[in-house]
Write a protein that holds these residues in place. Sequence first.
Motif, PDB file in Angstrom:
ATOM      1  N   ARG A   2       0.830  -1.210   0.000  1.00 47.94           N
ATOM      2  CA  ARG A   2       0.000   0.000   0.000  1.00 47.94           C
ATOM      3  C   ARG A   2       0.862   1.257   0.000  1.00 47.94           C
ATOM      4  O   ARG A   2       0.523   2.252  -0.654  1.00 47.94           O
ATOM      5  N   ALA A   3       1.974   1.207   0.713  1.00 50.22           N
ATOM      6  CA  ALA A   3       2.880   2.352   0.722  1.00 50.22           C
ATOM      7  C   ALA A   3       3.469   2.584  -0.665  1.00 50.22           C
ATOM      8  O   ALA A   3       3.597   3.727  -1.124  1.00 50.22           O
ATOM      9  N   THR A   4       3.803   1.500  -1.352  1.00 47.96           N
ATOM     10  CA  THR A   4       4.331   1.608  -2.718  1.00 47.96           C
ATOM     11  C   THR A   4       3.318   2.258  -3.638  1.00 47.96           C
ATOM     12  O   THR A   4       3.642   3.147  -4.428  1.00 47.96           O
ATOM     13  N   ARG A   5       2.058   1.817  -3.531  1.00 47.71           N
ATOM     14  CA  ARG A   5       1.005   2.373  -4.379  1.00 47.71           C
ATOM     15  C   ARG A   5       0.844   3.884  -4.156  1.00 47.71           C
ATOM     16  O   ARG A   5       0.740   4.657  -5.124  1.00 47.71           O
ATOM     17  N   LEU A   6       0.873   4.296  -2.901  1.00 48.01           N
ATOM     18  CA  LEU A   6       0.732   5.721  -2.584  1.00 48.01           C
ATOM     19  C   LEU A   6       1.929   6.527  -3.088  1.00 48.01           C
ATOM     20  O   LEU A   6       1.769   7.627  -3.626  1.00 48.01           O
ATOM     21  N   ILE A   7       3.114   5.987  -2.913  1.00 48.84           N
ATOM     22  CA  ILE A   7       4.317   6.686  -3.373  1.00 48.84           C
ATOM     23  C   ILE A   7       4.290   6.853  -4.886  1.00 48.84           C
ATOM     24  O   ILE A   7       4.592   7.930  -5.414  1.00 48.84           O
ATOM     25  N   ARG A   8       3.918   5.810  -5.596  1.00 49.64           N
ATOM     26  CA  ARG A   8       3.888   5.876  -7.062  1.00 49.64           C
ATOM     27  C   ARG A   8       2.822   6.855  -7.558  1.00 49.64           C
ATOM     28  O   ARG A   8       2.958   7.453  -8.617  1.00 49.64           O
ATOM     29  N   GLU A   9       1.751   7.000  -6.770  1.00 52.02           N
ATOM     30  CA  GLU A   9       0.706   7.962  -7.136  1.00 52.02           C
ATOM     31  C   GLU A   9       1.134   9.397  -6.847  1.00 52.02           C
ATOM     32  O   GLU A   9       0.886  10.302  -7.650  1.00 52.02           O
ATOM     33  N   ARG A  10       1.794   9.610  -5.701  1.00 53.98           N
ATOM     34  CA  ARG A  10       2.102  10.965  -5.250  1.00 53.98           C
ATOM     35  C   ARG A  10       3.475  11.471  -5.712  1.00 53.98           C
ATOM     36  O   ARG A  10       3.669  12.676  -5.891  1.00 53.98           O
ATOM     37  N   VAL A  11       4.423  10.547  -5.860  1.00 55.46           N
ATOM     38  CA  VAL A  11       5.772  10.938  -6.313  1.00 55.46           C
ATOM     39  C   VAL A  11       6.188   9.958  -7.421  1.00 55.46           C
ATOM     40  O   VAL A  11       7.053   9.101  -7.219  1.00 55.46           O
ATOM     41  N   PRO A  12       5.566  10.050  -8.583  1.00 54.23           N
ATOM     42  CA  PRO A  12       5.775   9.041  -9.631  1.00 54.23           C
ATOM     43  C   PRO A  12       7.202   8.905 -10.129  1.00 54.23           C
ATOM     44  O   PRO A  12       7.572   7.867 -10.682  1.00 54.23           O
ATOM     45  N   GLN A  13       8.017   9.948  -9.944  1.00 54.95           N
ATOM     46  CA  GLN A  13       9.403   9.855 -10.403  1.00 54.95           C
ATOM     47  C   GLN A  13      10.264   8.992  -9.490  1.00 54.95           C
ATOM     48  O   GLN A  13      11.365   8.569  -9.861  1.00 54.95           O
ATOM     49  N   THR A  14       9.773   8.704  -8.286  1.00 50.99           N
ATOM     50  CA  THR A  14      10.504   7.853  -7.356  1.00 50.99           C
ATOM     51  C   THR A  14      10.213   6.385  -7.647  1.00 50.99           C
ATOM     52  O   THR A  14       9.065   5.986  -7.782  1.00 50.99           O
ATOM     53  N   ARG A  15      11.259   5.588  -7.732  1.00 47.98           N
ATOM     54  CA  ARG A  15      11.108   4.159  -7.978  1.00 47.98           C
ATOM     55  C   ARG A  15      11.137   3.408  -6.659  1.00 47.98           C
ATOM     56  O   ARG A  15      11.814   3.827  -5.723  1.00 47.98           O
TER      57      ARG A  15
END
Length: 212
Positions: free
Chosen positions: A65-78
């Motif tokens: 879930r944390a990965t999903r949120l990060i990819r949504e909010r900071v898409p440039q971060t892998r």
Amino acid sequence: MPIRVLIAEDQRLLRQCFEEVLALDDSLVVVATASDGTEAVVLTQKHRPDIVLMDLAMPRLDGIRATRLIRERVPQTRVLILSLHDAPTKVDQAIKAGACGYVLKDVDLDELVRILKAVYHGEEIHSPFLADQKLSQAQDPARYGLTARELKVLRFLARGDNNAEIAEKLCVSEQTVKKELVSLFEKLGVKNRTQAAVKAVQLGFVESEGTT
């Protein structure tokens, strides 16, 4: 300029271990550490690292879930997932959430550094410690000569994602996705995306819609 890494791991000893190992390489810098998934999301938004090294099992908010949120909010971060377990369901959930890879925690530390650098540069990674590659092998894509990344592209394609969405989820360029599709079509003996998606379901590489 060094690769900026955020470490998300709930066990303090492992967190410190990863931080000390990465500090030995001048091309890497740890910008922050997080002890749970919620903190990982908050700190990623604050520091905007290049890569988050994300533990799968964490309090408050799990790694998927944390990965999903990060990819949504900071898409440039892998996001690179770390886990003790390589259960196919968890691996698939992590990749669908937008993780660039799923690394087993018995990974050699030197190998972890190599994987981080490959992820940053958008290179295809081959490692016995990558659980998503093990999952691919279990589904026998090798019969068609599919690489691990081609299989990922195929799964996202079958879900209806366009080239831009696939590129973002795999942390590569759209041009790379286009090349992967050309190779996929040739290996599967199909002419377009629809035929590729249908064949992927037929071969069992992806689940048909509505399958549990």
